[in-house]
Design a protein around this motif. Structure first.
Motif, PDB file in Angstrom:
ATOM      1  N   LEU A   1       0.836  -1.199   0.000  1.00 26.70           N
ATOM      2  CA  LEU A   1       0.000   0.000   0.000  1.00 26.70           C
ATOM      3  C   LEU A   1       0.873   1.252   0.000  1.00 26.70           C
ATOM      4  CD1 LEU A   1      -2.816   1.317   0.270  1.00 26.70           C
ATOM      5  CD2 LEU A   1      -2.509   1.174   2.764  1.00 26.70           C
ATOM      6  N   TYR A   2       0.598   2.137  -0.978  1.00 21.60           N
ATOM      7  CA  TYR A   2       1.272   3.439  -1.059  1.00 21.60           C
ATOM      8  C   TYR A   2       0.307   4.519  -0.569  1.00 21.60           C
ATOM      9  CZ  TYR A   2       4.723   1.106  -4.027  1.00 21.60           C
ATOM     10  OH  TYR A   2       5.696   0.255  -4.514  1.00 21.60           O
ATOM     11  N   ILE A   3       0.839   5.487   0.144  1.00 20.96           N
ATOM     12  CA  ILE A   3       0.037   6.549   0.744  1.00 20.96           C
ATOM     13  C   ILE A   3       0.664   7.890   0.382  1.00 20.96           C
ATOM     14  CG2 ILE A   3      -0.860   7.520   2.896  1.00 20.96           C
ATOM     15  CD1 ILE A   3      -0.057   4.601   4.068  1.00 20.96           C
ATOM     16  N   VAL A   4      -0.150   8.813  -0.075  1.00 22.79           N
ATOM     17  CA  VAL A   4       0.309  10.197  -0.275  1.00 22.79           C
ATOM     18  C   VAL A   4      -0.239  11.041   0.865  1.00 22.79           C
ATOM     19  CG1 VAL A   4       0.267  12.220  -1.766  1.00 22.79           C
ATOM     20  CG2 VAL A   4       0.352   9.941  -2.782  1.00 22.79           C
ATOM     21  N   ASP A   5       0.668  11.760   1.525  1.00 22.49           N
ATOM     22  CA  ASP A   5       0.229  12.650   2.603  1.00 22.49           C
ATOM     23  C   ASP A   5       0.585  14.076   2.244  1.00 22.49           C
ATOM     24  OD1 ASP A   5       0.217  14.160   5.194  1.00 22.49           O
ATOM     25  OD2 ASP A   5      -0.454  12.191   5.906  1.00 22.49           O
ATOM     26  N   ASN A   6      -0.457  14.828   1.966  1.00 19.88           N
ATOM     27  CA  ASN A   6      -0.310  16.221   1.558  1.00 19.88           C
ATOM     28  C   ASN A   6       0.177  17.109   2.706  1.00 19.88           C
ATOM     29  OD1 ASN A   6      -2.106  18.966   1.556  1.00 19.88           O
ATOM     30  ND2 ASN A   6      -1.334  18.534  -0.500  1.00 19.88           N
ATOM     31  N   GLY A   7      -0.120  16.703   3.941  1.00 20.32           N
ATOM     32  CA  GLY A   7       0.231  17.540   5.093  1.00 20.32           C
ATOM     33  C   GLY A   7       1.694  17.489   5.457  1.00 20.32           C
ATOM     34  N   VAL A   8       2.349  16.327   5.253  1.00 19.15           N
ATOM     35  CA  VAL A   8       3.767  16.202   5.616  1.00 19.15           C
ATOM     36  C   VAL A   8       4.656  16.029   4.385  1.00 19.15           C
ATOM     37  CG1 VAL A   8       3.409  15.387   7.959  1.00 19.15           C
ATOM     38  CG2 VAL A   8       3.364  13.746   6.081  1.00 19.15           C
ATOM     39  N   ASP A   9       4.072  16.194   3.207  1.00 20.65           N
ATOM     40  CA  ASP A   9       4.829  16.233   1.943  1.00 20.65           C
ATOM     41  C   ASP A   9       5.701  14.994   1.741  1.00 20.65           C
ATOM     42  OD1 ASP A   9       4.114  19.055   1.051  1.00 20.65           O
ATOM     43  OD2 ASP A   9       4.977  19.457   3.040  1.00 20.65           O
ATOM     44  N   PHE A  10       5.109  13.819   1.948  1.00 18.35           N
ATOM     45  CA  PHE A  10       5.844  12.603   1.613  1.00 18.35           C
ATOM     46  C   PHE A  10       4.893  11.546   1.071  1.00 18.35           C
ATOM     47  CE2 PHE A  10       5.693  11.283   6.397  1.00 18.35           C
ATOM     48  CZ  PHE A  10       4.595  10.448   6.226  1.00 18.35           C
ATOM     49  N   ILE A  11       5.496  10.516   0.495  1.00 18.63           N
ATOM     50  CA  ILE A  11       4.758   9.302   0.178  1.00 18.63           C
ATOM     51  C   ILE A  11       5.307   8.202   1.072  1.00 18.63           C
ATOM     52  CG2 ILE A  11       4.267   9.986  -2.197  1.00 18.63           C
ATOM     53  CD1 ILE A  11       6.451   8.054  -3.120  1.00 18.63           C
ATOM     54  N   ALA A  12       4.455   7.265   1.411  1.00 15.87           N
ATOM     55  CA  ALA A  12       4.846   6.159   2.277  1.00 15.87           C
ATOM     56  C   ALA A  12       4.415   4.845   1.633  1.00 15.87           C
ATOM     57  CB  ALA A  12       4.219   6.305   3.658  1.00 15.87           C
ATOM     58  N   ARG A  13       5.081   3.789   2.039  1.00 17.02           N
ATOM     59  CA  ARG A  13       4.694   2.455   1.565  1.00 17.02           C
ATOM     60  C   ARG A  13       4.787   1.474   2.725  1.00 17.02           C
ATOM     61  NH1 ARG A  13       8.652  -0.298  -2.505  1.00 17.02           N
ATOM     62  NH2 ARG A  13       9.543  -1.105  -0.553  1.00 17.02           N
ATOM     63  N   MET A  14       3.829   0.549   2.784  1.00 19.18           N
ATOM     64  CA  MET A  14       3.879  -0.505   3.802  1.00 19.18           C
ATOM     65  C   MET A  14       3.293  -1.781   3.221  1.00 19.18           C
ATOM     66  SD  MET A  14       0.947   0.918   6.398  1.00 19.18           S
ATOM     67  CE  MET A  14      -0.773   1.092   5.924  1.00 19.18           C
ATOM     68  N   ASP A  15       3.670  -2.901   3.808  1.00 17.38           N
ATOM     69  CA  ASP A  15       3.269  -4.199   3.270  1.00 17.38           C
ATOM     70  C   ASP A  15       1.887  -4.631   3.737  1.00 17.38           C
ATOM     71  OD1 ASP A  15       5.718  -4.184   2.076  1.00 17.38           O
ATOM     72  OD2 ASP A  15       6.552  -5.875   3.207  1.00 17.38           O
ATOM     73  N   ASP A  16       1.441  -4.109   4.870  1.00 19.73           N
ATOM     74  CA  ASP A  16       0.128  -4.497   5.391  1.00 19.73           C
ATOM     75  C   ASP A  16      -0.418  -3.398   6.283  1.00 19.73           C
ATOM     76  OD1 ASP A  16       1.397  -4.740   7.907  1.00 19.73           O
ATOM     77  OD2 ASP A  16       1.731  -6.883   7.623  1.00 19.73           O
ATOM     78  N   MET A  17      -1.589  -3.623   6.811  1.00 21.75           N
ATOM     79  CA  MET A  17      -2.244  -2.603   7.619  1.00 21.75           C
ATOM     80  C   MET A  17      -1.716  -2.540   9.051  1.00 21.75           C
ATOM     81  SD  MET A  17      -4.221  -0.711   5.831  1.00 21.75           S
ATOM     82  CE  MET A  17      -5.210   0.091   7.104  1.00 21.75           C
ATOM     83  N   MET A  18      -0.644  -3.277   9.328  1.00 20.09           N
ATOM     84  CA  MET A  18       0.057  -3.158  10.596  1.00 20.09           C
ATOM     85  C   MET A  18       1.322  -2.317  10.435  1.00 20.09           C
ATOM     86  SD  MET A  18      -1.816  -4.822  12.735  1.00 20.09           S
ATOM     87  CE  MET A  18      -0.734  -5.101  14.130  1.00 20.09           C
ATOM     88  N   GLY A  19       1.562  -1.820   9.218  1.00 23.93           N
ATOM     89  CA  GLY A  19       2.735  -0.976   8.982  1.00 23.93           C
ATOM     90  C   GLY A  19       4.005  -1.740   8.715  1.00 23.93           C
ATOM     91  N   LEU A  20       3.895  -3.030   8.350  1.00 23.29           N
ATOM     92  CA  LEU A  20       5.091  -3.828   8.091  1.00 23.29           C
ATOM     93  C   LEU A  20       5.925  -3.200   6.968  1.00 23.29           C
ATOM     94  CD1 LEU A  20       6.660  -6.495   8.629  1.00 23.29           C
ATOM     95  CD2 LEU A  20       5.265  -7.535   6.827  1.00 23.29           C
ATOM     96  N   ASN A  21       7.228  -3.103   7.229  1.00 26.72           N
ATOM     97  CA  ASN A  21       8.185  -2.542   6.267  1.00 26.72           C
ATOM     98  C   ASN A  21       7.815  -1.124   5.826  1.00 26.72           C
ATOM     99  OD1 ASN A  21       9.903  -4.837   6.191  1.00 26.72           O
ATOM    100  ND2 ASN A  21       8.522  -5.844   4.741  1.00 26.72           N
ATOM    101  N   TRP A  22       7.346  -0.349   6.776  1.00 24.56           N
ATOM    102  CA  TRP A  22       7.009   1.066   6.525  1.00 24.56           C
ATOM    103  C   TRP A  22       8.245   1.814   6.033  1.00 24.56           C
ATOM    104  CZ3 TRP A  22       2.780   4.389   6.916  1.00 24.56           C
ATOM    105  CH2 TRP A  22       3.053   5.753   7.022  1.00 24.56           C
ATOM    106  N   ILE A  23       8.082   2.581   4.967  1.00 25.10           N
ATOM    107  CA  ILE A  23       9.163   3.398   4.429  1.00 25.10           C
ATOM    108  C   ILE A  23       8.557   4.651   3.831  1.00 25.10           C
ATOM    109  CG2 ILE A  23       9.126   2.165   2.210  1.00 25.10           C
ATOM    110  CD1 ILE A  23      12.128   2.700   1.983  1.00 25.10           C
ATOM    111  N   THR A  24       9.253   5.784   3.977  1.00 27.49           N
ATOM    112  CA  THR A  24       8.755   7.038   3.421  1.00 27.49           C
ATOM    113  C   THR A  24       9.807   7.653   2.504  1.00 27.49           C
ATOM    114  OG1 THR A  24       9.619   8.399   5.239  1.00 27.49           O
ATOM    115  CG2 THR A  24       7.386   7.480   5.480  1.00 27.49           C
ATOM    116  N   LEU A  25       9.333   8.519   1.622  1.00 30.88           N
ATOM    117  CA  LEU A  25      10.217   9.280   0.741  1.00 30.88           C
ATOM    118  C   LEU A  25       9.637  10.682   0.595  1.00 30.88           C
ATOM    119  CD1 LEU A  25      12.556   9.517  -1.360  1.00 30.88           C
ATOM    120  CD2 LEU A  25      10.875   8.848  -3.085  1.00 30.88           C
ATOM    121  N   GLY A  26      10.479  11.693   0.828  1.00 28.68           N
ATOM    122  CA  GLY A  26      10.064  13.060   0.562  1.00 28.68           C
ATOM    123  C   GLY A  26      10.191  13.991   1.742  1.00 28.68           C
ATOM    124  N   THR A  27      10.566  15.204   1.413  1.00 27.42           N
ATOM    125  CA  THR A  27      10.525  16.322   2.354  1.00 27.42           C
ATOM    126  C   THR A  27       9.984  17.522   1.590  1.00 27.42           C
ATOM    127  OG1 THR A  27      12.816  16.940   1.805  1.00 27.42           O
ATOM    128  CG2 THR A  27      12.489  15.480   3.717  1.00 27.42           C
TER     129      THR A  27
END
Length: 522
Positions: free
Chosen positions: A479-505
């Motif tokens: 799952l990829y997530i765009v967050d307009n408030g913190v200006d990054f995109i994130a990715r995780m493997d499941d809804m528990m946040g497994l392998n959470w990673i972000t990119l962007g400032t």
């Protein structure tokens, strides 16, 4: 003389004549007159036939073989000489004398061997015949794992054949056919042959299996494209593409404006089946399509393309559209946000322009009834054709089967709890109807199995989310997530946040965004 005396004299006379004839027969006496007649009532036959040499035999016996053979010819008449032919003609003592094994070699070879055995004082044997066909086994065609498609940068592709001891020859990128004189070879000895190729660019891999005494396998081919992440970087007025979540291959395209190669507040991005890039250029009230990240074949859909687009509610007009989706037939669906409607068209000429709202095509009003929306801001279309919408100001999700609103169903109320939404923006639904939502003001992503909220889950991020504006699920199920408030995109493997990673400032440089809005991954 009486009759009786006459008959007696006649009998005596006849007897004398017979005795005399036997005594004078020259065939029954030798030169000295000795009688040689030894004839008896029992005859004795004498067999004067000459013996025949035993017919040759062949080892191995006649038949079809998957490997080359060496034929041995023998006879049980140990002192006999064997002569043979291999062209199907009858063998004679003038034919080739058998002195060593006869090779039958080469895929597709057919050989007819005919042979006789001969020996002085005996009759030649009968002709023996054996027909041999050589039909090599074929090396098993190589297989690729993972299969062709979009893969992460750096993915290792394993090539295997199940033929033990075979060698795999392969080429990458240039499209040439593999063989033992080009490409790269790797052999295996443990029941399978394997080779590994790392995907660092888009490429086509061709592979074949070879083994001595076997037919080469068919050439297998598998095409790989690096899985790329596309982001609509709204307030930088650009589209960004990268090869992974570290920003490898970062490519940005676009400047501020309404001309060619320009955007004004791009909100969403999607790809069609030809990997052409579609951008929802919100503040220019238009859709743009280009073939690549250089702007090749720049094409615009609006009421007055390419740069005279105006806000409106007519055909080929939009009012601040915020989301688009491409279905399996490459039809284009748009959440025409400011017009409170959904629009579908077949192509960027606006063919078969179709509107869904309470009073189509141009009388749509904001509302919460059937076939009504209030600021629809996100749309997702499944492979089965079902349409899902984030109906933002109604704080709900909507699903329908088609652009007539068939089987219209809504889910959600205002709030931040279970089965509640707080200005939902992004939405993604997969082919099984599993739904992911970027729940804007709640600073979270939500997932559920269906439109009744079954198996509701929410996650607010390892790095806290603030204002989630889009979600997308890639071919790996991440799952990829765009967050307009913190200006990054994130990715995780499941809804528990497994392998959470972000990119962007925050910023306009590499690995930076200003108010990112939409994401697409392929």
């Amino acid at each position: 003389m009486s009759y009786s005396r006459l008959m007696v004299l006649l009998s005596v006379l006849l007897t004398a004549v017979w005795v005399n004839s036997c005594a004078d027969d020259p065939s029954s006496k030798d030169d000295a007159g000795t009688d040689t007649d030894t004839d008896t009532d029992t005859d004795t036959d004498i067999d004067t036939d000459t013996d025949t040499v035993a017919s040759p035999t062949f080892d191995p016996v006649a038949g079809t073989y998957t490997a080359d053979q060496e034929v041995v010819i023998s006879t049980t008449s140990t002192e006999a000489t064997i002569y043979y032919t291999t062209d199907g003609s009858d063998p004679t003592s003038s034919s080739t004398e058998y002195t060593a094994v006869i090779p039958v070699a080469g895929d597709g070879t057919t050989m007819t061997i005919r042979a006789i055995a001969a020996m002085d004082g005996m009759l030649d044997s009968t002709v023996a015949e054996a027909v041999y066909d050589i039909d090599y086994d074929e090396v098993a065609t190589p297989a690729f794992s993972p299969a062709a498609g979009h893969v992460d940068l750096g993915t290792s592709i394993t090539i295997t054949t199940t033929t033990s001891g075979a060698t795999i020859w392969y080429t990458t990128g240039d499209g040439t056919q593999p063989d033992p004189t080009c490409g790269t070879g790797t052999s295996g000895t443990d029941g399978t042959a394997t080779a590994d190729v790392t995907i660092d660019v888009d490429q086509v891999i061709k592979a074949m299996g070879c083994q001595t005494g076997w037919v080469d396998s068919a050439v297998a081919e598998s095409s790989y494209t690096v899985l790329r992440i596309y982001v609509a970087d709204m307030n930088n007025d650009r589209i960004v593409r990268m090869d992974d979540m570290t920003g490898t291959g970062w490519t940005a395209f676009g400047t501020n404006g309404s001309g060619t190669n320009q955007f004004h507040g791009p909100y969403d991005v999607a790809l069609d089946s030809l990997d052409r890039i579609y951008i929802l250029d919100r503040n220019n009230n238009r859709i743009v399509r280009m073939d690549d990240m250089s702007g090749t074949n720049w094409t615009v859909l609006c009421d007055n393309p390419p740069s005279g687009c105006s806000s409106g509610s007519g055909t080929n007009q939009f009012s601040f559209p915020e989301s688009l989706a491409i279905d399996a037939s490459d039809r284009i669906f748009v959440a025409d946000t400011g017009n409170h409607r959904i629009v579908r068209m077949d192509d960027l000429s606006g063919t078969n322009w179709t509107v869904l709202c309470d009073s189509p095509p141009s009388g749509c009003t904001a509302g919460s009834g059937t076939n009504q929306f209030d600021w629809p801001s996100a749309i997702s279309v499944t492979t089965g054709g079902q349409i899902y919408i984030s109906d933002t100001y109604n704080h709900r999700l909507v699903r329908m089967d088609d652009m007539d609103g068939t089987n219209w169903i809504t889910f959600g109320t205002y709030g931040t709890g279970t089965n509640e939404f707080n200005y939902p923006y992004g939405i993604f639904a997969n082919s099984s109807g599993h739904i992911y939502v970027g729940d804007g003001n709640s600073g979270r992503v939500v997932s559920m199995d269906d439109m009744s909220g079954t198996n509701w889950k929410s996650y607010s991020g390892t790095d806290p989310l603030d204002y989630t504006t889009d979600v997308f699920v890639d071919s790996y199920g991440r799952l990829y997530i765009v967050d307009n408030g913190v200006d990054f995109i994130a990715r995780m493997d499941d809804m528990m946040g497994l392998n959470w990673i972000t990119l962007g400032t925050l910023g306009s440089g590499i690995n930076q965004f200003i108010d990112p809005r939409g994401v697409f991954v392929r």
